[in-house]
Design a protein around this motif. Structure first.
Motif, mmCIF file in Angstrom:
data_model
loop_
_atom_site.group_PDB
_atom_site.id
_atom_site.type_symbol
_atom_site.label_atom_id
_atom_site.label_comp_id
_atom_site.label_asym_id
_atom_site.label_seq_id
_atom_site.Cartn_x
_atom_site.Cartn_y
_atom_site.Cartn_z
ATOM 1 N N GLY A 461 0.817 -1.203 0.000
ATOM 2 C CA GLY A 461 0.000 0.000 0.000
ATOM 3 C C GLY A 461 0.850 1.251 0.000
ATOM 4 O O GLY A 461 2.032 1.237 0.367
ATOM 5 N N ALA A 496 -5.363 1.406 0.558
ATOM 6 C CA ALA A 496 -5.602 0.124 1.222
ATOM 7 C C ALA A 496 -4.268 -0.542 1.523
ATOM 8 O O ALA A 496 -3.212 -0.049 1.127
ATOM 9 N N TYR A 497 -4.330 -1.680 2.211
ATOM 10 C CA TYR A 497 -3.112 -2.424 2.580
ATOM 11 C C TYR A 497 -2.098 -1.499 3.248
ATOM 12 O O TYR A 497 -0.927 -1.469 2.896
ATOM 13 N N HIS A 695 -13.706 4.127 7.499
ATOM 14 C CA HIS A 695 -12.800 3.309 6.688
ATOM 15 C C HIS A 695 -13.149 1.850 6.963
ATOM 16 O O HIS A 695 -13.041 1.382 8.106
ATOM 17 N N ILE A 697 -12.461 -2.092 6.205
ATOM 18 C CA ILE A 697 -11.425 -2.992 5.724
ATOM 19 C C ILE A 697 -12.025 -4.385 5.602
ATOM 20 O O ILE A 697 -12.155 -5.115 6.591
ATOM 21 N N SER A 717 -11.831 0.256 -3.278
ATOM 22 C CA SER A 717 -10.786 -0.624 -3.776
ATOM 23 C C SER A 717 -10.945 -1.931 -3.022
ATOM 24 O O SER A 717 -12.068 -2.390 -2.806
ATOM 25 N N GLU A 719 -10.331 -1.978 -0.049
ATOM 26 C CA GLU A 719 -10.894 -1.382 1.153
ATOM 27 C C GLU A 719 -11.700 -0.160 0.720
ATOM 28 O O GLU A 719 -11.595 0.278 -0.428
ATOM 29 N N GLN A 720 -12.509 0.380 1.610
ATOM 30 C CA GLN A 720 -13.381 1.492 1.242
ATOM 31 C C GLN A 720 -13.344 2.597 2.291
ATOM 32 O O GLN A 720 -13.165 2.339 3.478
#
Length: 928
Positions: A461, A496-497, A695, A697, A717, A719-720
């Motif tokens: 990330g 993300a990540y 956020h 995950i 993605s 994650e949001q």
């Protein structure tokens, strides 16, 4: 007995290590110990319990022709001593422990105590968990072990779990500043632990303890011993050392060709372009070994056109195969597919099975190789069946599959990528000697360097912290003996990540990070940009694009230097990307420096790893239990778990104190493995007034409903993030959070947020100076690459580091050849060649040149020219050219620049060299 089982047994028997007169075998209680010298500086130590076996199949060690050596053997009541001219081994008769000494009787390493063998049964496999304790000297540094994301460089006082995962690559080879290396030859989960009083190496499944102890006068010699055992690293085509453009992914042939043409039109140097996944069009066709005709109507013509434009192209292939593909059906018919269905509906084939690899190559050759592709990007070689992302979940999911062709996954957990790349490389070599093989892969293992394989650090990330961690990861990978490493310049995902740049690729804060990552990439063995969510082409970065072009040009000017180093990798087992202790072993101040490295013999690279211009977004944090109340006012949230993805089949109701689960090693019985949904209800009570952003995950669909309104997702993605909302401290808000999961295997749902205090930090001005602290190793004088100023080593100092520079320090005594500005590696010969001499010490460099591709170099078809600088007499000797090759320039121009302040500096060609000489192949001595 099945024929395949018989063949395997015969193979195991033939692969047993040969018996020699180079060692001894003793019995200490219930433990057998055998020590055998493989060379004067390499000894194999093999231990097994009396109820176990010494028999061993090695996938990594291919060295078989062990010479007969003059080994001295003595024994007394306490122990047995065997020694070569370079190494002495003392084996205790009491507990079988081993002490390793140099010829002067200095202890290099000690085993402590009896080896541990605990019986282990896993499915149909039985063996032992194995453990050996050691004693390190007080101050030595330990490195290697592959590529890991821990963020530390020196493993002293640290623990490393050796299990493949998306961003972790395993090589059980460690190297010490005390003059030795250990290749731990086991393929199961392995742990190195130096966090307690007694360091140890432990593995989860094996019949014996089997490792190689390698000594050498420096780390290069130790790594040479590792490669003697496991295989040499072949030379890539010269094109591979240029710039690689990639992204996830080019949707069509037209898009890819448009990018290639634009690079040439703009005159930005580039050699390589990569086509990532989905050229097959849809998950059901995953890695079907064909181009979808609607997306890529004429792949052969596309490859031909790219070659005519002086590009090379590699393509993403997977060991995972979609159910609608012909290769899937053929693999299934032969029983070559593992049973679990992966996260995109595919199944993985058994790359441990040579017959399966043969079938894989059949389809790969017909569908892709025949179109003119130049290499393979083999993704997901852990293999990552369920998008697991962590070592723990990778281990869990792979072991759950039971067995593979060779045995249990418990025993062969880490070796999938080695098995697959070994055969794919073998088939390429059988197919042609006109084009050098190239493989890019997400995992590695001991010996993989012999397969023309580069490792990249996986789906990282975008954050400054993650970026900095890549330096230590790449250094330890390289110091593990596997020399080719790269990473996703710009990171795979933005928000993300652990990435924080949810505002996208046009955010100047992200573009600053991208630029600094690009500068690091300029000095990694393979120079590659890749990632998702935003375009990655050089012209996409606004005010930073000129800086990217500058460093791209610098890479190409340095190609004569880099390609010569690549030859040293192949011919002399060299390492290009080098932790400081490799060259400054006597300077203990270098042992823990994780953000500087030596690039080749001469250049110390000091990447900038913090923001200086634009403040990056703050990290989100978990929403703590204090912020939640159930519907009836208790602590936590009312949670409903369903055994379907659509909230119909209610399975369990309970109170969750937070929304934070990671089911990476098995799901609870109140959801299913393939699909579930969860709904949380209650009250949210913030403790700050102002802007908040949620956020989430997790995988698949999810939503946040606040006071009856579904919040819009502004970043989507893996994650949001929701749109920001204004909340008031102490006020209760009705909260519903829902997740609908359709993915197999690993699962998670974590609810984080960014609070007003975080947004306030983001709005503040950045207060960092445009300088970077650099430690200058002692024992050398250092030149600033950009301005030629000199500095004595042995201290740290600040160097100016504006966005268009990073500190680059050149060691006195260096000779660096720099070529002309070119737009691709083979545009023209490196002529005239600028030779920069950094005075203050004697120096030498060997310039290597060949045809740029094919395997003629293995037949001696290449040339070398030695350059030697005598600092006392101020003379440069250009040696007689050795060898020749088709297309070689018989006569060429060398422009010599003796570097001093503001002369022979920076990226530009030196306008007034100190001497210019026409070289025709005979030795020349120049006086300065």
């Amino acid at each position: 007995m099945k024929r395949s089982t018989l063949i395997l047994l015969l193979f195991l028997t033939s692969a047993l290590y040969p018996q020699t007169n180079n060692g001894v075998q003793i019995k200490a209680g219930d433990i057998y110990v055998k020590a055998v010298f493989y060379s004067e500086n390499i000894v194999r130590v093999l231990k097994w319990h009396e109820s176990g076996s010494e028999n061993k199949l090695s996938l990594s060690v291919i060295f078989k022709n062990i010479p007969t050596l003059e080994i001295k053997k003595t024994s007394d009541a306490d122990g047995t001593i065997i020694s070569s001219s370079k190494l002495k081994i003392v084996i205790s008769h009491k507990d079988g422990s081993v002490i390793f000494k140099d010829p002067s009787d200095n202890i290099l390493l000690k085993e402590t105590g009896k080896a541990e063998f605990i019986p282990e049964v896993y499915h149909n496999d039985s063996g032992f968990t194995i453990k050996q304790n050691f004693e390190f000297s007080k101050d030595e540094g330990i490195y290697g072990l592959g590529q890991h994301q821990y963020g530390y460089f020196n493993y002293r006082g640290k623990k490393a779990v050796l299990v493949q995962s998306n961003t972790d690559a395993v090589n059980p080879f460690l190297i010490s500043t005390n003059g030795y290396g250990i290749l731990w030859d086991n393929y199961s989960k392995t742990i190195f632990d130096d966090t307690r009083n007694t360091p140890y190496l432990w593995s989860g499944m094996g019949d014996n303890i089997d490792y190689y102890f390698i000594t050498g006068e420096n780390m290069d010699k130790i790594i040479a011993g590792y490669r003697l055992l496991t295989g040499k690293a072949p030379l890539y085509g010269k094109w591979a050392y240029g710039y690689w453009q990639s992204k996830e992914h080019y949707d069509t042939q037209a898009e890819l060709m448009g990018v290639a043409k634009k690079y040439r039109k703009l005159g930005i140097p580039i050699d390589n372009i990569i086509q990532d996944w989905d050229y097959w069009n849809g998950a059901a066709n995953w890695s079907g070994m064909f181009f979808d005709k609607t997306l890529f109507p004429s792949p052969k013509e596309m490859c031909d056109s790219l070659h005519n434009m002086n590009y090379h192209i590699i393509i993403s292939i997977w060991p995972a195969l979609g159910p609608n593909t012909e290769i899937y059906a053929d693999m299934a018919k032969h029983g070559f597919l593992y049973r679990p269905v992966g996260w995109a509906g595919f199944k993985y084939y058994d790359a441990f099975n040579p017959a399966a690899n043969d079938l894989y190559w059949k389809y790969l050759k017909a569908g892709l190789y025949s179109k003119g592709l130049d290499g393979w990007w083999i993704d997901s070689t852990e293999p990552d069946v369920v998008n697991a992302m962590t070592k723990e979940s990778s281990e869990y999911e792979l072991k759950k599959m039971g067995g593979n062709y060779l045995g249990s996954w418990a025993r062969y957990l880490n070796a999938f990528s080695l098995a697959m790349t070994s055969d794919i490389h073998k088939y390429w070599r059988r197919e042609t000697s006109d084009r050098r093989a190239y493989i890019l892969t997400r995992s590695t293992y001991a010996g993989q360097q012999r397969n023309a394989a580069t490792t990249w650090s996986g789906d990282i990330g975008a954050s400054w912290d993650v970026y900095k961690r890549q330096i230590a990861a790449g250094l330890n990978h390289s110091m593990s003996g596997i020399p080719y490493w790269t990473f996703d310049i710009g990171a795979f995902v933005l928000g993300a990540y652990e990435g924080v740049f949810m505002n996208g690729g046009k955010d100047p804060a992200y573009q600053e990070l991208y630029t600094r990552m690009f500068q690091l990439g300029t000095f990694t063995p393979i120079f590659r940009s890749h990632g998702s969510e935003t375009p990655r082409e050089i012209w996409e970065f606004g005010e930073f694009t000129p800086v990217l072009i500058k460093f791209d040009n610098l890479r190409y000017r340095l190609l004569p230097y880099i390609y010569s180093l690549a030859w040293q990798v192949t011919n002399n087992d060299y390492t290009i990307m080098r932790g400081l202790p490799m060259d400054f072993q006597n300077d203990k101040s270098t042992y823990n420096i994780d953000d500087q490295f030596i690039f080749g013999p001469s250049m110390m690279i000091c990447p900038v790893t913090e923001a200086m211009y634009y403040r990056p977004p703050e990290k989100s944090v978990p929403i703590k239990k204090d912020h939640f109340r159930t519907i009836d006012g208790k602590a936590g949230l009312n949670a409903q778990y369903f055994k379907d993805p659509d909230f119909k089949n209610l399975s369990k109701e309970k109170i969750d104190t937070t929304i934070d689960f990671i089911w990476y090693t098995g799901r609870p019985d109140y959801v299913t493995d393939s699909a579930y949904s969860v709904r949380w209800r209650g009250k949210l009570i913030p403790d700050e007034s102002g802007k908040h952003q949620f956020h989430l995950i997790s995988y698949d669909r999810k939503r946040v409903i606040l006071n009856g309104d579904t919040l819009k997702m502004v970043y989507t993605s893996v994650e949001q993030y929701t749109e920001p909302v204004e909340l008031t401290a102490g006020k209760e808000y009705d909260l519903i959070v829902e997740v609908q999961n359709n993915s197999t295997g690993a699962a998670k749902m974590r609810l984080f947020w960014k609070t007003p205090s975080a947004f306030a930090k983001e709005d503040s001005k950045i207060a960092t100076s445009k300088e970077r602290k650099v430690y200058l190793p002692k024992g050398a004088v250092w030149f600033d690459f950009w301005n030629g100023k000199k500095y004595e080593g042995g201290a740290a100092r600040l160097f100016e580091s504006p966005i268009d520079k990073i500190p680059i320090l050149i060691k006195a005594g260096s000779i660096i050849p720099m070529g002309p500005f070119v737009q691709y590696s083979s545009e023209k010969p490196a002529d005239p060649l600028e030779i920069r001499i950094y005075p203050g010490a004697d120096g030498a460099f060997t310039l290597y040149e060949d045809e740029g591709d094919n395997y003629n170099y293995e037949k001696g078809i290449y040339s070398t020219i030695d350059f030697r600088w005598n600092d006392k007499t101020k003379t440069l000797t250009i040696g007689k050219r050795n060898g020749e090759f088709p297309g070689m320039l018989k006569e060429r121009a060398f422009n010599i620049a003796i570097v001093k302040e503001n002369h022979g500096t920076g990226i530009d060609i030196t306008a007034a060299p100190d001497k210019s000489v026409t070289y025709k192949g005979d030795e020349i001595t120049l006086q300065f």
